[in-house]
Design a protein around this motif. Structure first.
Motif, PDB file in Angstrom:
ATOM      1  N   TYR A  36       0.819  -1.217   0.000  1.00  0.00           N
ATOM      2  CA  TYR A  36       0.000   0.000   0.000  1.00  0.00           C
ATOM      3  C   TYR A  36       0.857   1.273   0.000  1.00  0.00           C
ATOM      4  CZ  TYR A  36      -3.750  -3.206   1.450  1.00  0.00           C
ATOM      5  OH  TYR A  36      -4.649  -4.232   1.515  1.00  0.00           O
ATOM      6  N   GLY A  39       2.083   3.060  -4.149  1.00  0.00           N
ATOM      7  CA  GLY A  39       1.360   4.103  -4.894  1.00  0.00           C
ATOM      8  C   GLY A  39       1.712   5.482  -4.340  1.00  0.00           C
ATOM      9  N   HIS A 102       4.689  -0.733  -8.133  1.00  0.00           N
ATOM     10  CA  HIS A 102       3.288  -0.562  -7.720  1.00  0.00           C
ATOM     11  C   HIS A 102       2.380  -1.432  -8.585  1.00  0.00           C
ATOM     12  CE1 HIS A 102      -0.403   1.353  -6.551  1.00  0.00           C
ATOM     13  NE2 HIS A 102      -0.503   2.146  -7.603  1.00  0.00           N
ATOM     14  N   VAL A 106       0.162  -4.639  -7.220  1.00  0.00           N
ATOM     15  CA  VAL A 106      -1.297  -4.677  -7.394  1.00  0.00           C
ATOM     16  C   VAL A 106      -1.690  -5.947  -8.164  1.00  0.00           C
ATOM     17  CG1 VAL A 106      -3.266  -3.560  -8.514  1.00  0.00           C
ATOM     18  CG2 VAL A 106      -1.617  -2.160  -7.297  1.00  0.00           C
ATOM     19  N   ARG A 116     -12.548  -2.371  -9.030  1.00  0.00           N
ATOM     20  CA  ARG A 116     -11.379  -1.500  -9.229  1.00  0.00           C
ATOM     21  C   ARG A 116     -10.816  -1.557 -10.642  1.00  0.00           C
ATOM     22  NH1 ARG A 116     -11.505  -3.439  -4.221  1.00  0.00           N
ATOM     23  NH2 ARG A 116     -11.428  -1.923  -2.507  1.00  0.00           N
ATOM     24  N   TRP A 120      -7.282   0.309 -12.118  1.00  0.00           N
ATOM     25  CA  TRP A 120      -6.174  -0.366 -12.816  1.00  0.00           C
ATOM     26  C   TRP A 120      -5.907   0.301 -14.162  1.00  0.00           C
ATOM     27  CZ3 TRP A 120      -2.523  -4.199 -12.301  1.00  0.00           C
ATOM     28  CH2 TRP A 120      -1.998  -4.721 -13.477  1.00  0.00           C
ATOM     29  N   GLY A 123      -4.370   3.572 -13.923  1.00  0.00           N
ATOM     30  CA  GLY A 123      -2.983   3.359 -13.526  1.00  0.00           C
ATOM     31  C   GLY A 123      -2.115   2.997 -14.721  1.00  0.00           C
ATOM     32  N   HIS A 204      -7.414   8.661 -10.581  1.00  0.00           N
ATOM     33  CA  HIS A 204      -6.875   7.462  -9.919  1.00  0.00           C
ATOM     34  C   HIS A 204      -7.079   7.557  -8.401  1.00  0.00           C
ATOM     35  CE1 HIS A 204      -4.308   3.915 -10.298  1.00  0.00           C
ATOM     36  NE2 HIS A 204      -3.545   4.348  -9.315  1.00  0.00           N
ATOM     37  N   VAL A 208      -9.401   5.365  -5.888  1.00  0.00           N
ATOM     38  CA  VAL A 208      -8.813   4.642  -4.751  1.00  0.00           C
ATOM     39  C   VAL A 208      -9.553   5.034  -3.477  1.00  0.00           C
ATOM     40  CG1 VAL A 208      -6.762   4.473  -3.296  1.00  0.00           C
ATOM     41  CG2 VAL A 208      -6.515   4.375  -5.769  1.00  0.00           C
ATOM     42  N   MET A 213      -9.078   0.609   0.280  1.00  0.00           N
ATOM     43  CA  MET A 213      -8.006  -0.316  -0.098  1.00  0.00           C
ATOM     44  C   MET A 213      -8.539  -1.738  -0.146  1.00  0.00           C
ATOM     45  SD  MET A 213      -5.891   1.926  -0.483  1.00  0.00           S
ATOM     46  CE  MET A 213      -4.790   0.761  -1.247  1.00  0.00           C
ATOM     47  N   SER A 214      -8.106  -2.481  -1.166  1.00  0.00           N
ATOM     48  CA  SER A 214      -8.573  -3.865  -1.289  1.00  0.00           C
ATOM     49  C   SER A 214      -7.745  -4.778  -0.391  1.00  0.00           C
ATOM     50  CB  SER A 214      -8.455  -4.323  -2.738  1.00  0.00           C
ATOM     51  OG  SER A 214      -7.118  -4.597  -3.046  1.00  0.00           O
TER      52      SER A 214
HETATM   53  C1  HEM Z   1       1.866   7.973 -11.771  1.00  0.00           C
HETATM   54  C2  HEM Z   1       1.574   6.748 -11.438  1.00  0.00           C
HETATM   55  C3  HEM Z   1       0.708   6.299 -10.260  1.00  0.00           C
HETATM   56  C4  HEM Z   1       0.377   6.947  -9.088  1.00  0.00           C
HETATM   57  C5  HEM Z   1       0.814   8.353  -8.669  1.00  0.00           C
HETATM   58  C6  HEM Z   1      -0.467   6.044  -8.318  1.00  0.00           C
HETATM   59  C7  HEM Z   1      -0.974   6.320  -7.045  1.00  0.00           C
HETATM   60  C8  HEM Z   1      -1.708   5.410  -6.275  1.00  0.00           C
HETATM   61  C9  HEM Z   1      -2.003   5.549  -4.860  1.00  0.00           C
HETATM   62  C10 HEM Z   1      -1.552   6.713  -3.962  1.00  0.00           C
HETATM   63  C11 HEM Z   1      -2.737   4.465  -4.482  1.00  0.00           C
HETATM   64  C12 HEM Z   1      -3.235   4.114  -3.048  1.00  0.00           C
HETATM   65  C13 HEM Z   1      -2.120   3.391  -2.270  1.00  0.00           C
HETATM   66  C14 HEM Z   1      -1.659   2.070  -2.881  1.00  0.00           C
HETATM   67  O1  HEM Z   1      -2.468   1.120  -3.053  1.00  0.00           O
HETATM   68  O2  HEM Z   1      -0.476   1.953  -3.217  1.00  0.00           O
HETATM   69  C15 HEM Z   1      -2.954   3.643  -5.658  1.00  0.00           C
HETATM   70  C16 HEM Z   1      -3.716   2.473  -5.700  1.00  0.00           C
HETATM   71  C17 HEM Z   1      -3.928   1.700  -6.843  1.00  0.00           C
HETATM   72  N1  HEM Z   1      -3.242   1.819  -8.032  1.00  0.00           N
HETATM   73 FE1  HEM Z   1      -1.965   3.342  -8.523  1.00  0.00          FE
HETATM   74  N2  HEM Z   1      -0.664   4.901  -9.031  1.00  0.00           N
HETATM   75  C18 HEM Z   1       0.048   5.009 -10.222  1.00  0.00           C
HETATM   76  C19 HEM Z   1       0.164   4.037 -11.197  1.00  0.00           C
HETATM   77  C20 HEM Z   1      -0.544   2.828 -11.200  1.00  0.00           C
HETATM   78  C21 HEM Z   1      -0.336   1.733 -12.136  1.00  0.00           C
HETATM   79  C22 HEM Z   1       0.746   1.722 -13.223  1.00  0.00           C
HETATM   80  C23 HEM Z   1      -1.286   0.765 -11.844  1.00  0.00           C
HETATM   81  C24 HEM Z   1      -1.520  -0.556 -12.521  1.00  0.00           C
HETATM   82  C25 HEM Z   1      -1.778  -0.688 -13.765  1.00  0.00           C
HETATM   83  C26 HEM Z   1      -2.082   1.237 -10.720  1.00  0.00           C
HETATM   84  C27 HEM Z   1      -3.170   0.588 -10.157  1.00  0.00           C
HETATM   85  C28 HEM Z   1      -3.702   0.835  -8.901  1.00  0.00           C
HETATM   86  C29 HEM Z   1      -4.760   0.067  -8.248  1.00  0.00           C
HETATM   87  C30 HEM Z   1      -5.585  -1.091  -8.859  1.00  0.00           C
HETATM   88  C31 HEM Z   1      -4.890   0.603  -6.964  1.00  0.00           C
HETATM   89  C32 HEM Z   1      -5.863   0.114  -5.863  1.00  0.00           C
HETATM   90  C33 HEM Z   1      -5.132  -0.915  -5.019  1.00  0.00           C
HETATM   91  C34 HEM Z   1      -5.985  -1.483  -3.897  1.00  0.00           C
HETATM   92  O3  HEM Z   1      -7.097  -1.033  -3.674  1.00  0.00           O
HETATM   93  O4  HEM Z   1      -5.473  -2.419  -3.256  1.00  0.00           O
HETATM   94  N3  HEM Z   1      -1.579   2.472 -10.336  1.00  0.00           N
HETATM   95  N4  HEM Z   1      -2.296   4.234  -6.732  1.00  0.00           N
END
Ligand code: HEM
Length: 360
Positions: A36, A39, A102, A106, A116, A120, A123, A204, A208, A213-214
């Motif tokens: 977690y 991200g 990250h 995930v 979610r 994804w 992301g 994004h 979230v 959080m999952s």
């Molecule tokens: C500039 C790039 C990115 C930023 C700033 C970002 C930021 C974040 C943050 C702050 C969270 C919440 C904390 C965490 O679960 O780590 C999050 C969750 C998430 N991110 Fe990203 N992320 C980025 C890129 C991506 C990428 C490349 C993917 C996948 C293809 C992705 C998929 C997800 C998913 C599915 C969640 C929810 C996870 C859960 O609920 O367990 N993100 N992201």
């Protein structure tokens, strides 16, 4: 006095939504909770890019005749200019690494499951954008390495079916890499990509926040079997403090890297000079570059390079749509093992690129 100021502020700034949000947000605690933080780490590095990039803009000049000299000026004459530029370059690389870490965390913890899917996909687009920032920023110092790497990189795009020629002209601002390319990539790097990134990061984070959080399916099943819920921490202060600690470490790492290994500038690009040996793109594009070396010139009458580009495109599409097809236990296992294999292939190709694997 303080309460009067607070009351004055509360009346004018309706912050109830934010305070409610902070009060109720929780983070599940289990053996994979470290995921977690990734991200948030990516977000921190993105913020570093915005801050240091804005400072670099105060001195940088986006033209073939002045770009190199302006970066030289930043590195040697501007107070702390070397530090700001080095942090911007190091942080760009760490941001790509953090976004990839990250993504895989995930993927392996199945955080993309319903509802979610759009988190994804947004992301994935953010990762593409991050790579786009890397590509467009690379040429800006107008040094030899960047110049020829951009020429090679854009040449490869010619192979894209139908749109290839248009794509290359669109990026280069003409048939060759010239000052027009520099100005164009500059515009993308500091205006177009940041605009899109701001919208996507906003979306994004909003997603979230809305979904919470999952919890990985295995952890969920274990908790069910034990007959007790997965424990949670309040986001503020428990999680935020740990996150801030991680960011402090990242800042220390960035400062250390920049002080001991200031980002090099190299020699100024000379478009009429022959390309020096060993031109290759940034490390995160290396696996694709290396893959192109191994495809034969023709496979069943189809150009090999076209096939490789098609393969990379299909790979991207499969990854983008993971939440749409990995919906059952078995397909999720396919996604996870597919991720492991993809990671291994990319790592081996990157290693081969560094050790000089020449292909055929
Ligand atoms: C500039 C790039 C990115 C930023 C700033 C970002 C930021 C974040 C943050 C702050 C969270 C919440 C904390 C965490 O679960 O780590 C999050 C969750 C998430 N991110 Fe990203 N992320 C980025 C890129 C991506 C990428 C490349 C993917 C996948 C293809 C992705 C998929 C997800 C998913 C599915 C969640 C929810 C996870 C859960 O609920 O367990 N993100 N992201």
């Amino acid at each position: 006095m303080r309460t009067r100021i607070a009351a004055w502020g509360r009346e004018r700034l309706p912050l109830d939504v934010a305070t409610e949000l902070v009060r109720h947000k929780t983070v599940p605690v289990h053996r994979h909770s470290f995921a977690y933080y990734l991200g948030g780490m990516t977000l921190f590095l993105f913020a570093m890019q915005v801050g240091t990039g804005a400072l670099l803009l105060l001195y940088y000049r986006p033209s073939a005749s002045e770009a190199y000299e302006s970066v030289q000026f930043i590195m040697t004459r501007v107070q702390f200019g070397w530090l700001i530029r080095s942090i911007h370059s190091w942080s760009a690389n760490l941001m790509v690494a953090a976004a990839v870490a990250h993504l895989f965390s995930v993927l392996f913890l199945h955080g993309y499951r319903r509802p979610r899917e759009l988190t994804w996909m947004s992301g994935m687009l953010l990762l593409a954008l991050t790579l786009g920032f890397g590509f467009t920023g690379y040429l800006l110092p107008w040094n030899e390495l960047a110049y020829f790497a951009t020429r090679v990189g854009t040449d490869i795009m010619t192979g894209v079916p139908l749109a290839g020629d248009f794509l290359v002209r669109f990026i280069r601002g003409g048939p060759d890499v010239t000052g027009a390319t520099l100005t164009r990539l500059f515009g993308m790097h500091v205006a177009i990509l940041p605009m899109i990134a701001t919208v996507l990061v906003g979306m994004h984070l909003w997603l979230v926040q809305s979904h919470g959080m999952s919890v990985p399916p295995r952890v969920e099943a274990e908790a069910e079997r034990a007959g007790r819920p997965v424990p949670v921490w309040p986001f503020v202060p428990h999680f935020v403090m740990r996150e801030a600690f991680g960011w402090t470490l990242a800042l220390a790492l960035l400062a250390g890297l920049s002080a001991y290994y200031p980002w090099e500038l190299g020699v100024k690009a000379d478009p009429f000079a022959p390309a020096p040996a060993g031109i290759r793109p940034e490390w995160y594009f290396l696996w694709m570059f290396q893959a192109l070396k191994y495809v034969p010139a023709h496979v069943l009458g189809v150009e090999g390079e076209l096939l490789a580009l098609g393969g990379i495109g299909v790979f991207g599409l499969i990854a983008f749509t993971v939440p749409l097809w990995a919906t059952g236990e078995r397909s999720r296992a396919v996604a996870r093992w597919g991720g492991v294999v993809a990671l291994l292939i990319m790592a081996v190709l990157t290693l081969l690129a560094y050790t000089g694997g020449e292909g055929h």
